[in-house]
Write a protein that holds these residues in place. Structure first.
Motif, PDB file in Angstrom:
ATOM      1  N   LYS A  25     -10.972   3.917  -4.634  1.00 27.05           N
ATOM      2  CA  LYS A  25      -9.809   3.294  -4.004  1.00 27.05           C
ATOM      3  C   LYS A  25     -10.115   1.815  -3.809  1.00 27.05           C
ATOM      4  N   ASP A  27      -8.464  -1.510  -1.995  1.00 21.56           N
ATOM      5  CA  ASP A  27      -7.462  -2.160  -1.155  1.00 21.56           C
ATOM      6  C   ASP A  27      -7.500  -3.653  -1.445  1.00 21.56           C
ATOM      7  N   CYS A  41      -1.128  -5.513   2.670  1.00 22.00           N
ATOM      8  CA  CYS A  41      -2.319  -4.810   2.188  1.00 22.00           C
ATOM      9  C   CYS A  41      -1.843  -3.603   1.386  1.00 22.00           C
ATOM     10  N   SER A  43      -2.964  -0.401  -1.472  1.00 23.91           N
ATOM     11  CA  SER A  43      -4.049   0.433  -1.989  1.00 23.91           C
ATOM     12  C   SER A  43      -3.749   0.836  -3.422  1.00 23.91           C
ATOM     13  N   TRP A  45      -5.386   3.484  -6.395  1.00 23.02           N
ATOM     14  CA  TRP A  45      -6.288   4.630  -6.533  1.00 23.02           C
ATOM     15  C   TRP A  45      -6.607   4.882  -7.996  1.00 23.02           C
ATOM     16  N   ILE A  66       5.943   3.547  -0.711  1.00 27.00           N
ATOM     17  CA  ILE A  66       5.586   3.535   0.705  1.00 27.00           C
ATOM     18  C   ILE A  66       5.744   4.941   1.240  1.00 27.00           C
ATOM     19  N   GLU A  67       4.751   5.383   2.015  1.00 24.21           N
ATOM     20  CA  GLU A  67       4.819   6.715   2.615  1.00 24.21           C
ATOM     21  C   GLU A  67       4.237   6.657   4.017  1.00 24.21           C
ATOM     22  N   SER A  68       4.909   7.298   4.969  1.00 23.92           N
ATOM     23  CA  SER A  68       4.417   7.393   6.343  1.00 23.92           C
ATOM     24  C   SER A  68       4.132   8.846   6.666  1.00 23.92           C
ATOM     25  N   TYR A  76       1.330   6.650  10.596  1.00 22.34           N
ATOM     26  CA  TYR A  76       0.518   5.809   9.718  1.00 22.34           C
ATOM     27  C   TYR A  76       1.284   5.599   8.415  1.00 22.34           C
ATOM     28  N   THR A  77       1.292   4.376   7.921  1.00 22.93           N
ATOM     29  CA  THR A  77       2.033   4.035   6.716  1.00 22.93           C
ATOM     30  C   THR A  77       1.082   3.539   5.636  1.00 22.93           C
ATOM     31  N   ASP A  78       1.230   4.083   4.426  1.00 23.63           N
ATOM     32  CA  ASP A  78       0.435   3.680   3.266  1.00 23.63           C
ATOM     33  C   ASP A  78       1.346   2.988   2.260  1.00 23.63           C
ATOM     34  N   LYS A  80       1.048   2.318  -1.581  1.00 18.75           N
ATOM     35  CA  LYS A  80       0.223   2.706  -2.724  1.00 18.75           C
ATOM     36  C   LYS A  80       0.794   2.147  -4.019  1.00 18.75           C
TER      37      LYS A  80
END
Length: 123
Positions: A25, A27, A41, A43, A45, A66-68, A76-78, A80
């Protein structure tokens, strides 16, 4: 969704072993253009890490999702990335990542955030 910006920082590459084998991963932080630039920011993978585009100072176009998720009452929100294209050099053509035996670019990264005494942010 897509976002365009300049790569400000590459965070340390993270790797590990999971039930499906080795994972990695990366970032990275980009800054958008415009009257009110934003820092984001993101990420990347596995094979989505475009080592050719991810160099500090490069202009990139990142396609992302975007996924929470909720855990113990907190959200929490990512962000990707699923595609990273370099906008720097090469006449605007996309640089494709090569993963077979490629080496990581070496960059000098700041290790701390330098804040002035006027910055009284809670985070």
């Amino acid at each position: 969704m897509d976002i365009k910006g300049r790569v400000l920082q590459l965070l340390p590459l993270q790797t590990g072993e999971g039930k499906n084998g080795t994972w990695k991963k990366q970032d990275f932080v980009i800054e958008t253009d415009g009257q009110y630039p934003k820092k984001v920011c993101i990420s990347a993978w596995g094979d989505k890490i475009n080592e050719g585009a991810l160099k500090v100072g490069n202009e990139v176009n990142v396609s992302f999702d975007i996924e929470s998720r909720e855990y113990n009452g907190r959200w929490y929100t990512d962000v990707k990335a699923w595609k990273i294209d370099s906008m720097s050099g090469g006449g605007g053509a996309s640089e494709e990542a090569s993963f077979g035996g490629s080496t990581r670019p070496t960059t000098s990264l700041p290790t701390t955030f330098e804040a002035s005494e006027e910055d009284n942010l809670p985070f």
